[in-house]
Structures are given as structure tokens and as C-alpha cells.
Enzyme design. Structure first.
Site, PDB file in Angstrom:
ATOM      1  N   HIS A 123       0.810  -1.216   0.000  1.00 15.03           N
ATOM      2  CA  HIS A 123       0.000   0.000   0.000  1.00 15.03           C
ATOM      3  C   HIS A 123       0.848   1.273   0.000  1.00 15.03           C
ATOM      4  O   HIS A 123       0.321   2.360  -0.256  1.00 15.03           O
ATOM      5  CB  HIS A 123      -1.002  -0.001   1.166  1.00 15.03           C
ATOM      6  CG  HIS A 123      -0.414   0.223   2.516  1.00 15.03           C
ATOM      7  ND1 HIS A 123      -0.057  -0.803   3.362  1.00 15.03           N
ATOM      8  CD2 HIS A 123      -0.133   1.360   3.189  1.00 15.03           C
ATOM      9  CE1 HIS A 123       0.400  -0.309   4.499  1.00 15.03           C
ATOM     10  NE2 HIS A 123       0.373   1.001   4.416  1.00 15.03           N
ATOM     11  N   ASP A 154       0.366  -7.677   1.534  1.00 17.86           N
ATOM     12  CA  ASP A 154       0.701  -6.260   1.678  1.00 17.86           C
ATOM     13  C   ASP A 154       2.211  -6.042   1.690  1.00 17.86           C
ATOM     14  O   ASP A 154       2.734  -5.245   2.469  1.00 17.86           O
ATOM     15  CB  ASP A 154       0.071  -5.660   2.930  1.00 17.86           C
ATOM     16  CG  ASP A 154       0.102  -4.131   2.909  1.00 17.86           C
ATOM     17  OD1 ASP A 154       0.143  -3.563   1.802  1.00 17.86           O
ATOM     18  OD2 ASP A 154       0.102  -3.508   3.986  1.00 17.86           O
ATOM     19  N   SER A 226       4.659   2.726   7.869  1.00 18.70           N
ATOM     20  CA  SER A 226       4.373   1.589   6.992  1.00 18.70           C
ATOM     21  C   SER A 226       5.588   1.225   6.152  1.00 18.70           C
ATOM     22  O   SER A 226       6.194   2.078   5.502  1.00 18.70           O
ATOM     23  CB  SER A 226       3.208   1.919   6.057  1.00 18.70           C
ATOM     24  OG  SER A 226       1.997   1.972   6.762  1.00 18.70           O
TER      25      SER A 226
END
Length: 483
Positions: A123, A154, A226
Site C-alpha cells: 500500500h 501487503d 508503513s
């Protein structure tokens, strides 16, 4: 950039499992804790910070055709055939072109090899037209390219053209213990080169239907973390920070990281096959404890002979479990001799497997223990390895042609070349704007068709036929790079 989970999903999942155990690299021992400190985290920070990078992704402005409803269409249709901007016979639905704004976002990544391979979250890079990587040590910037990405786990693998980079040491996440100290390293909230400390709060957490068997930590994880590193006290990578559990979008106690056991498998598959290999055991079910609790709420008394394991609610037709004789109502208690108490643990064990691998399953049927050998299958129900073309080889971005292009060029399908960034298409002279209709005599209606054509290419050659934007027909021969 971050991924936020607001609600835990019910513990009933179709087991789609294909991850692999990570290799465990050794490094020198961390120094002993100073007096009065539970653990010395300065060593871990010093070892890991140089390996964590800042990633900026940019999605350029694009023109898109959107549909919208006109509630007055039926009352004020244009009798002059659209002269005043209204159409007829569209049931109130019309189309118009809009210009999307240019967007930029940021995240983190971890250098896993000295020659420029970096792992981050899918993402973080998904949909990006431009990727810029900034190193921690000297703030030097590099353009990055996506080698491969996987939405389910992911994870994404990107690469920069550089040498002698400070690659992180990768530990085996299977050896992580609940309660041990960890650091989350990344670039949260625009604050570069940041570390936060905490402990491993839990393992094998199931967060949604995709990312599974995650490491839970109370080390603060926020927007920008992230893709960053979760490291142990020796500064070794044990996970890739991916999401937080929050009602507000900010850290309120718990974050989640994808274990290196999963990461290494994804990286290996992307490099070797161009796609992550998923092995399916072929059941739907839930943790035994959850199943028993649900039945008690219905007023049913259930005795399966255990309160730990995986209750099989459904056996998928033609799947691995069905072929081995497993049935609805069975309880899986171990895989390859290792106990499983919940779905997250099952997926962690299966992390080492690919389609075609065999596993020994221990299960209870009517409270009696049995064993069976399963041959795992892929999503297509076979044991074959699924290969995809390396997008890097092609070096182009494409999209299916629009309705207006179909009408203007009097064709029913094709892929428009939006961007030529290098690779074999550029070498062959394929220009931006060219519409690919056939590759090796196969029609091209979607990017998947192009991927399949590259995968099936004989003699590593593509014969491309199509049209220029003017309608003139043309063709190219593209010689693919041999592996």
C-alpha cells in the site's frame, strides 16, 4: 502512508496459505544492559537505522471518464441531438472527463541486500507513477522501480541502482517470543529516522482476510511507519511494520508487523516466479474455541475432545483436504507434528509451503486422533507453480482502450501504451500511445492477457500488432531478456 484496521474479522477463513520460513542470519551479540535499564536499545537502534529508508510515492494527475446521474435527463432531454450538452436515451446516466489531482504520499522501506533491493508495504507503492528513495545515512536520493508486489500479504519489493548499501540482518521471526523488547524503525508523521520501543504483545494475529500470522507490538506505529522495520534488541529484522489497530487513525497502543517468515517467502517468489505462490489446504473453518462459543450461544452443547485447534466447517471440493479424506466436523490439531491452536498459527506453519508440497495433518474425528498426508494445491486447483511476466522486462504501462477510442478507431479491443519507461518495449521502439491489439496472435483485452502472452512466449519473442493513434496499423518484434 499507513493501513488501518478498525475491526477484527470473524475467525472463519478460507485457508489460502503460501508463505515460507525465513533464513536466520547471525550477528554479534548486543551489549549487556546498563544498570537500572531492562535492556539496552541503543545498540539495536544503531544497527538498524542505516537500513531503513524514506520512500516518497507520487501518483500523477490523470484524465478519467466517470459516470454521473442527471435527474432531469428524462424531463429536459435535448431535442437537438446533444447540441446543448444533454443526451438522450441514457436513463439519466451520463459521462464526463475529470482531471484527478497529483498526489504524493510517504512511507518507509528496509534495505535487505547491498545491491539495492528494498522491502516495503504494497500500500506504500500501489499505483505510484514515481518512487523516490532517500537513504538514512547520507540523505542521497534514488529513483526506485517496483520489482513485484503482493496485495494479499501487503508486501512489495522495489529496487534502486546502488551498491554497498547497509543491508539489515534478517532474523527468523519464528523464534520471536512474546514479551521480548523490540524497536519500530521508520519515518512516522514526517519525522525521519525515528525509533519507538515496546514489546512483542502477541504472535500469529489474524488481521483481515489477507495479511495473517502477524506480530503484534505496543511500540508506537503511526502514519509513515508503513514498510519500516520491526527489530529485536540485536538490531535484526523480525517484521515489516504494516498497520495499526485504531479508531482514530493514530497509534493508541497496538501495531502489527508482517513476520520475516512471510517476507522472505514473498521476496523469493517475486524474484524467482514474478508472483507469490499460494498453496491451499482447501478448508473453511474457525478456531475451535470460537466455534464452541458460537454453538453455546445457540444453546448447543459441543464436545470435540479439545478446545484447541481448527474446526473444519467446510471442505472445499477438489481441494487438498478433500483428496486426503478430511471431512466437515474434523479438528486439525497439528501440521507436520507441530501443534496448531488457531488459524494464525496454522498459517505460520504453512509459511514454508508451495503448491505441490506435501504436509502431514493430525486431526480429531469423533474425538479419535487420525493423520493424513495432503498435497497442497494452488488457487487454480493444480500443483503447478504459477509464473507471471516480470513487468520490469516490458517497461511499459498499459490500459484497456476507452469506448471513445473504440468508436473512433473502429475496433473492439486493445491496450493503449500509456508510458514507456525503458525495458524491452523501448528497445523495440514501441511508442507511447500505440494500441496493442495482438501479441503472438492472441487478442489483448487486459493487462493479464499481456502477462500471459509474455509467460507463454516461445523463443522469448513477442510479435506485436496494433494501431497508432492515427489509425495507421503497425507492428513490432520484442525480444525478451532471458532469465
Amino acid at each position: 502512508m499507513k493501513k488501518i484496521v478498525k475491526n477484527l474479522f470473524p475467525a472463519i477463513y478460507l485457508v489460502v496459505i503460501a508463505f515460507s520460513a525465513a533464513s536466520c542470519n547471525k550477528t554479534q551479540a548486543a551489549p549487556a544492559a546498563a544498570p537500572g535499564q531492562p535492556v539496552d536499545l541503543t545498540y539495536a537502534a544503531e544497527k538498524s537505522l542505516p537500513s531503513v529508508v524514506y520512500i516518497k510515492s507520487v501518483i500523477n494527475s490523470k484524465t478519467q471518464t466517470v459516470e454521473y446521474s442527471d435527474p432531469f435527463e428524462d424531463f429536459f432531454s435535448d431535442p437537438f441531438g446533444g447540441f446543448f450538452g444533454r443526451g438522450q436515451g441514457n436513463n439519466g446516466t451520463r459521462k464526463r472527463q475529470v482531471q484527478t489531482p497529483k498526489r504524493a504520499a510517504a512511507g518507509s522501506g528496509v534495505i535487505i541486500s547491498a545491491d539495492g533491493y528494498i522491502v516495503t508495504n504494497n500500500h506504500v507503492v500501489d499505483g505510484a507513477d514515481e518512487l523516490t528513495v532517500t537513504l538514512n545515512e547520507n540523505s542521497k536520493e534514488y529513483s526506485a522501480r517496483i520489482i513485484g508486489a503482493d496485495k494479499t500479504t501487503d508486501l512489495a519489493l522495489i529496487k534502486i541502482d546502488a551498491k554497498d548499501l547497509p543491508a539489515i540482518v534478517i532474523a527468523n521471526s519464528d523464534n520471536v517470543k512474546i514479551g521480548e523488547w523490540v524497536l519500530a524503525v521508520g519515518n512516522p508523521l514526517g519525522l525521519n529516522n525515528t525509533v519507538t520501543a515496546g514489546i512483542v504483545s502477541a504472535k500469529a494475529r489474524q488481521m483481515g482476510e489477507g495479511v495473517a500470522s502477524m506480530i503484534q507490538t505496543d511500540a508506537a506505529i503511526n502514519q509513515g511507519n508503513s514498510g519500516g522495520a520491526l527489530v529485536n534488541t540485536r538490531g535484526e529484522l523480525i517484521g515489516i511494520n504494516a498497520m495499526i489497530y485504531s479508531q482514530t487513525g493514530s497509534n493508541i497502543g497496538y501495531g502489527f508487523a508482517i513476520p520475516t517468515a512471510i517476507m522472505n517467502k514473498v521476496v523469493e517468489d517475486i524474484k524467482k516466479y514474478g508472483a507469490v505462490q499460494r498453496a491451499m489446504i482447501g478448508i473453511k473453518g474457525s478456531d475451535v474455541s470460537n466455534y464452541v462459543d458460537m454453538e453455546k450461544e445457540k444453546g448447543n452443547e459441543i464436545d470435540l475432545g479439545t478446545m484447541e485447534g481448527i474446526y473444519i466447517a467446510e471442505v472445499v471440493e477438489d481441494g487438498a483436504a478433500a483428496a486426503a479424506g478430511l471431512q466437515k466436523g474434523d479438528v486439525i490439531t497439528a501440521i507436520d507434528g507441530k501443534k496448531v491452536k488457531k488459524f494464525g498459527e496454522l498459517q505460520g506453519i504453512m509459511a514454508q509451503k508451495r503448491p505441490g508440497d506435501k504436509v502431514s495433518v493430525t486431526y480429531l474425528r469423533n474425538k479419535k486422533e487420525k493423520t493424513a498426508t495432503l498435497t497442497l494445491k494452488n488457487e487454480q486447483g493444480t500443483t503447478k507453480v504459477v509464473k507471471n511476466a516480470d513487468v520490469d522486462i516490458l517497461g511499459i504501462d498499459v490500459r484497456p482502450i476507452t469506448d471513445s477510442q473504440k468508436k473512433q478507431l473502429e475496433i473492439s479491443y486493445g491496450l493503449e501504451v500509456l508510458k514507456v519507461s525503458g525495458g524491452k518495449m523501448k528497445e523495440a521502439g514501441v511508442p507511447k500511445g500505440f494500441i496493442i491489439q495482438n501479441v503472438n496472435d492472441q487478442p489483448m483485452r487486459s493487462f493479464d492477457d499481456l502477462q500471459q502472452a509474455v509467460k507463454d512466449a516461445k523463443d522469448q519473442m513477442l510479435v506485436i500488432k496494433g494501431l497508432y493513434p492515427t489509425g495507421k496499423r503497425g507492428g513490432f518484434v520484442v525480444y525478451l531478456q532471458n532469465e
